[in-house]
Motif scaffolding. Structure first.
Motif, PDB file in Angstrom:
ATOM      1  N   GLY A 573     -16.392  -8.390   2.832  1.00  0.00           N
ATOM      2  CA  GLY A 573     -15.427  -7.699   1.993  1.00  0.00           C
ATOM      3  C   GLY A 573     -14.604  -8.669   1.160  1.00  0.00           C
ATOM      4  N   ASN A 588      -8.273  -4.398   6.948  1.00  0.00           N
ATOM      5  CA  ASN A 588      -9.622  -4.601   7.504  1.00  0.00           C
ATOM      6  C   ASN A 588      -9.983  -3.505   8.499  1.00  0.00           C
ATOM      7  N   VAL A 591     -10.978  -0.466   6.545  1.00  0.00           N
ATOM      8  CA  VAL A 591     -12.348  -0.587   6.044  1.00  0.00           C
ATOM      9  C   VAL A 591     -13.342  -0.339   7.179  1.00  0.00           C
ATOM     10  N   GLN A 594     -13.814   3.282   7.829  1.00  0.00           N
ATOM     11  CA  GLN A 594     -14.696   3.925   6.848  1.00  0.00           C
ATOM     12  C   GLN A 594     -16.160   3.558   7.094  1.00  0.00           C
ATOM     13  N   ILE A 645     -15.013   3.013  -0.518  1.00  0.00           N
ATOM     14  CA  ILE A 645     -14.139   2.009   0.094  1.00  0.00           C
ATOM     15  C   ILE A 645     -13.318   1.302  -0.982  1.00  0.00           C
ATOM     16  N   LYS A 646     -13.940   1.008  -2.092  1.00  0.00           N
ATOM     17  CA  LYS A 646     -13.244   0.354  -3.200  1.00  0.00           C
ATOM     18  C   LYS A 646     -12.111   1.238  -3.725  1.00  0.00           C
ATOM     19  N   SER A 649      -9.306   1.542  -0.691  1.00  0.00           N
ATOM     20  CA  SER A 649      -8.602   0.362  -0.175  1.00  0.00           C
ATOM     21  C   SER A 649      -8.615  -0.831  -1.114  1.00  0.00           C
ATOM     22  N   VAL A 651     -11.039  -2.732  -1.716  1.00  0.00           N
ATOM     23  CA  VAL A 651     -11.864  -3.782  -1.106  1.00  0.00           C
ATOM     24  C   VAL A 651     -13.312  -3.583  -1.554  1.00  0.00           C
ATOM     25  N   ILE A 653     -17.222  -4.428  -1.074  1.00  0.00           N
ATOM     26  CA  ILE A 653     -18.064  -4.877   0.031  1.00  0.00           C
ATOM     27  C   ILE A 653     -19.475  -5.193  -0.445  1.00  0.00           C
TER      28      ILE A 653
END
Length: 888
Positions: A573, A588, A591, A594, A645-646, A649, A651, A653
């Motif tokens: 990530g 973290n 993430v 998820q 996820i982006k 959060s 982030v 990946i």
């Protein structure tokens, strides 16, 4: 070309020792280079530019400690019971000794890790209890503070009322006559009341200060308690995330340790792998059985095993049976070994500067042995026929090189081109593999065309057994007794040849061409049915032999911890800037939550974060093994989840690790397969049109190649993916097919199929060109080519079959595919379908447009234009240009 090869054969025969010394010198130089520059091979099938490689590079830059390789060690009690305290202590102590192995930078002790997890859980419980008590105390303090505040408020109200009353009294006192006794008494009374109010006010101020101090202390305690609560929640979430990852089984009968290396597993030397195992194997004295993952046990330094030697032994037996003498049989074997020594030796010498997979020299070894034997055999067989026909020895060697050697050159060229064309796939390891094998085949061709004639010159008449010479002499006497002229004798021999061509398998196939053709095609279609279910993947521990440590480790892990523990997925990530340690940890965990929502994900754990808090690593445990279809889908689903996820959060990946790399490699290879097949098929048509000067023969040959190819795919899927006949072929855990097997099989089988096509169809073409009817030419050509093609196919199948039980399991399905493919192509396609179809086509099989015939160069593969030549200074027999190659 035939004339040039004739001259090469003649030179080699006359300068035999010069040629032998030259090749001996080349062999020595290559061997020396291999000894000096040989590096470590690997099974690293990463593809530059893929997500897995990009994430691996990111880890190496941002988290070097997490970029090294790791291997798994599985511990079980020898008696099958739970571990005793003494065994647990012995495992922990012995694991610590592994740190003395070079490149080992750390170990994960299963019992210490689980103890730490339990201790953490206990501390979390204690923390939760203390937090509850603190919250209760804080609530009591809040009640006390609230009561104090209420009392102070009441005191302030009473003080205000008293002050108001005193002010009223002062106003009344001011109205009294000055100096009167009433005024004096009122002033004294007011002064006393004011003093009392001031005292109450001071007491109230002190109470307010005490309340403020209490409120400040309460606020600090509340803040501290909130921080402890946040820490406790983070710890609880971390514990919940880690709960899916166990190092000691629930039944206490198995434990998993991990060994972390400072370099990639591909760079760990066999010596260090062995040293690690030697240190851990001392646990056997404590009643502990130790098994290792494939990453640790895999040794790609050895090429030859027992099974490969058995395959060569079978090939040698076939040669002895065919040639009738050990001396003659040994020649093709020696030529193949020399070629393999040079080709594979050169390949090994390059491993010091080129990253090379272990299968590269293995494929070169397989092909070098198979084609090396076959190519020399073709020349030796033609030379023997010519010697028996009365040709002078060195002239015969030159003629054999100019005729059979011409076909060998073309056949070898097709294999080389097909293998070199693997570079069009854009996969570096496949390019190296193809070029290494192509170079070895090229060396085998050069040796067959130069060293074989040289050795034949030294062997002289010993290339034919005494019994064969005796039989030939007896036949010559009978022929002389008949009193026929040479012309009449030749005509009688031709008539006998035509008569015999109607017998045997060739005669049967051509007498019933429709039945033969339909039966063969239907049989191959049935065998090819499993190919529709082809799945591609790279091998894992489950594909190892059942008695191997890697297989035991794989099965024990799957049975006690879940199949997914054998193939964790690494997620990398990229975190946003400006985070502190606490917020990075919380992010973290968000993430990881998820990631766990993805179907068939058993666990997702944050395992590391970079010092700058910008890169994080998560370990995802799928529900099934690394080669399963569900795990492949998990990889795709994780990548699809990246957008969500982006958005949630911030982030980004990406996936890396062996499991993700396997999926990427398989997908890339699957995408490269159709264009490569199109290139090979197109090449097949062009080359065969050039050779046979025909349209239908190349089309027929290419269609036959496609039939044998899909049949080979069907056989591989049935055995290695479905598990049919698994006990025979040592397939204990059927799974997806080796991902680069199809593209290699296409290239190799194409080249070998064209070999047999040339040797079968060239005799048919030559018989047709020299006056036989098209249908009779099929029988005549088949009769002359069938024995040597049969022997060559059996030899090649034997060599490839030896690799079915190779010590390198990755090679096994490839050995099976090549052996089965050659068997099918030689005996079903080339010796059944081709003669049946060409018999049905008749003269139209050799049709070609006149304009195309004019522009095509004449490569003269059969050597039909080789004019009658005599050896300088000798009385060698002369061979007419119009004499059929089969008779030469």
């Amino acid at each position: 070309m035939a004339l040039w090869l004739y001259r090469l054969g003649r030179f080699s025969a006359h300068r035999a020792w010069l040629v032998i010394v030259a090749w001996a010198l080349i062999t020595a130089l290559v061997g020396g280079a291999a000894a000096l520059f040989m590096g470590t091979m690997s099974n690293n099938f990463q593809i530059p530019g893929t997500e897995t490689q990009q994430m691996a590079d990111k880890l190496k830059a941002d988290l070097p400690d997490a970029s090294g390789g790791s291997g798994t060690v599985v511990f079980t009690s020898t008696d099958g019971r739970t571990f005793t305290p003494a065994q647990e202590k012995a495992i922990s102590t012995t694991l610590a000794t592994a740190l003395s192995v070079p490149t080992v930078k750390g170990v994960i002790d299963p019992f210490q890790t689980m103890a730490a997890l339990k201790d953490s859980q206990a501390k979390l419980a204690e923390g939760a209890k203390a937090l509850g008590a603190g919250e209760a105390q804080l609530a009591d303090a809040k009640k006390t503070l609230d009561a104090s505040a209420a009392q102070l408020a009441a005191g302030r109200a009473r003080l205000s009322a008293g002050q108001a009353q005193l002010d009223a009294q002062q106003a009344q006192a001011a109205a009294l006559p000055a100096g009167s006794p009433q005024a004096a008494a009122a002033s004294a009374q007011i002064a006393a009341a004011q003093a009392q109010l001031d005292a109450n006010k001071a007491q109230l101020t002190a109470g307010q200060e005490q309340l403020s101090a209490g409120q400040a202390k309460y606020g600090a305690s509340a803040k501290e308690l909130a921080a402890k609560k946040t820490e406790l929640d983070t710890g609880r979430r971390s514990a919940e995330a880690a709960s899916g990852l166990k190092f000691v089984s629930d039944n206490g009968k198995a434990a998993i340790g991990q060994v972390q290396f400072s370099e990639s597993m591909n760079a760990v030397t066999p010596a260090n792998r062995q040293l690690l195992q030697e240190k851990l194997n001392t646990l056997k004295s404590s009643g502990v059985t130790v098994d290792y993952s494939k990453d640790i046990t895999e040794d790609v330094s050895a090429l030859f095993g027992t099974a490969e030697v058995v395959g060569i032994a079978v090939a040698a037996a076939v040669l002895v049976i065919m040639l009738g003498t050990l001396v003659a049989a040994g020649l093709p074997l020696v030529m193949a070994l020399v070629g393999v020594g040079i080709g594979v030796g050169g390949t090994m010498a390059l491993t010091g500067v080129i990253e090379m997979s272990s299968i590269s020299p293995m494929l070169a070894l397989m092909l070098g042995l198979a084609v090396g034997i076959d190519y020399s055999l073709f020349i030796v067989n033609r030379h023997r026929q010519q010697l028996l026909a009365g040709m002078e020895m060195r002239e015969s060697i030159a003629k054999a090189t100019g005729t059979s050697g011409n076909a060998v050159l073309f056949a070898g060229l097709t294999v080389v081109i097909a293998l070199a064309a693997l570079s069009v796939s854009g996969l570096p390891f496949l390019t190296v593999l193809g070029l290494a094998a192509a170079a070895t085949v090229a060396v085998a061709v050069l040796i067959a065309l130069s060293l074989t004639p040289a050795i034949l010159s030294l062997m002289g008449r010993r290339v034919i057994s005494r019994r064969t010479w005796a039989k030939h002499a007896a036949a010559e006497k009978l022929r002389a007794a008949d009193g026929l002229s040479a012309t009449d004798a030749a005509a009688r021999d031709d008539a006998v040849d035509v008569s015999r061509s109607g017998r045997g398998w060739g005669g049967l196939v051509t007498r019933h061409p429709v039945i033969s053709l339909v039966t063969a095609v239907l049989a191959l279609a049935v065998v090819a049915i499993p190919a529709a279910g082809l799945r591609l993947a790279l091998p894992d521990g489950g594909s190892e032999p059942v008695d191997s440590s890697a297989y035991k480790a794989y099965t024990i892990t799957g049975a006690n911890f879940g199949e997914g523990m054998n193939g964790p997925i690494i997620v990398v990530g990229s975190l946003p800037a400006g985070l502190d340690q606490q917020s990075a940890t919380a992010l973290n965990l968000d993430v990881a939550d998820q990631l766990r929502k993805v179907p068939n994900v058993q666990a997702a754990i944050p395992v590391a974060v970079s010092k700058n808090l910008r890169t994080a690593v998560y370990q995802v445990i799928p529900a099934e093994g690394p080669a399963s279809a569900s795990t492949v889908q998990v990889v795709h689903d994780l990548r699809s989840e990246g957008a969500a996820i982006k958005a949630a959060s911030h982030v980004s990946i990406g996936l890396t690790g062996q499991t993700g790399a396997n999926v990427d490699v398989s997908a890339k290879l699957g995408a490269a397969l159709p264009p490569y097949l199109a290139i090979v098929v197109g090449l097949s048509l062009i080359l065969l049109i050039l050779v046979f000067r025909s349209i239908l023969v190349p089309v027929l040959a290419t269609a036959g190649f496609l039939l044998s190819l899909v049949a080979a795919f069907g056989g591989v899927v049935a055995v290695y993916q479905w598990g049919w006949l698994g006990s025979i072929f040592d397939v204990a855990n059927p799974s997806a097919v080796l991902s680069f097997l199809p593209i290699i099989l296409i290239g190799v089988l194409f080249g070998l199929a064209m070999d047999y096509q040339v040797f079968i169809a060239s005799g048919m073409r030559e018989a047709f060109v020299h006056g036989q009817s098209a249908k009779q030419a099929v029988r005549t050509g088949f009769r002359h080519a069938a024995p040597v093609v049969t022997a060559a196919a059996i030899i090649m199948t034997s060599v490839f079959s030896g690799f079915i039980f190779s010590h390198l399991t990755m090679v096994r399905p490839l050995g099976f595919a090549l052996a089965f493919g050659v068997l099918v192509d030689a005996f079903v396609v080339r010796m059944t379908i081709i003669p049946a179809a060409m018999h049905l086509l008749g003269k139209s099989a050799w049709w070609i447009p006149k304009w195309l015939d004019r522009i095509l160069p004449d490569v003269d593969v059969e050597g039909a234009k080789l004019v009658s030549l005599a050896e300088t200074g000798g009385a060698g027999a002369r061979v007419s240009e119009t004499e059929p190659a089969a008779a030469r």
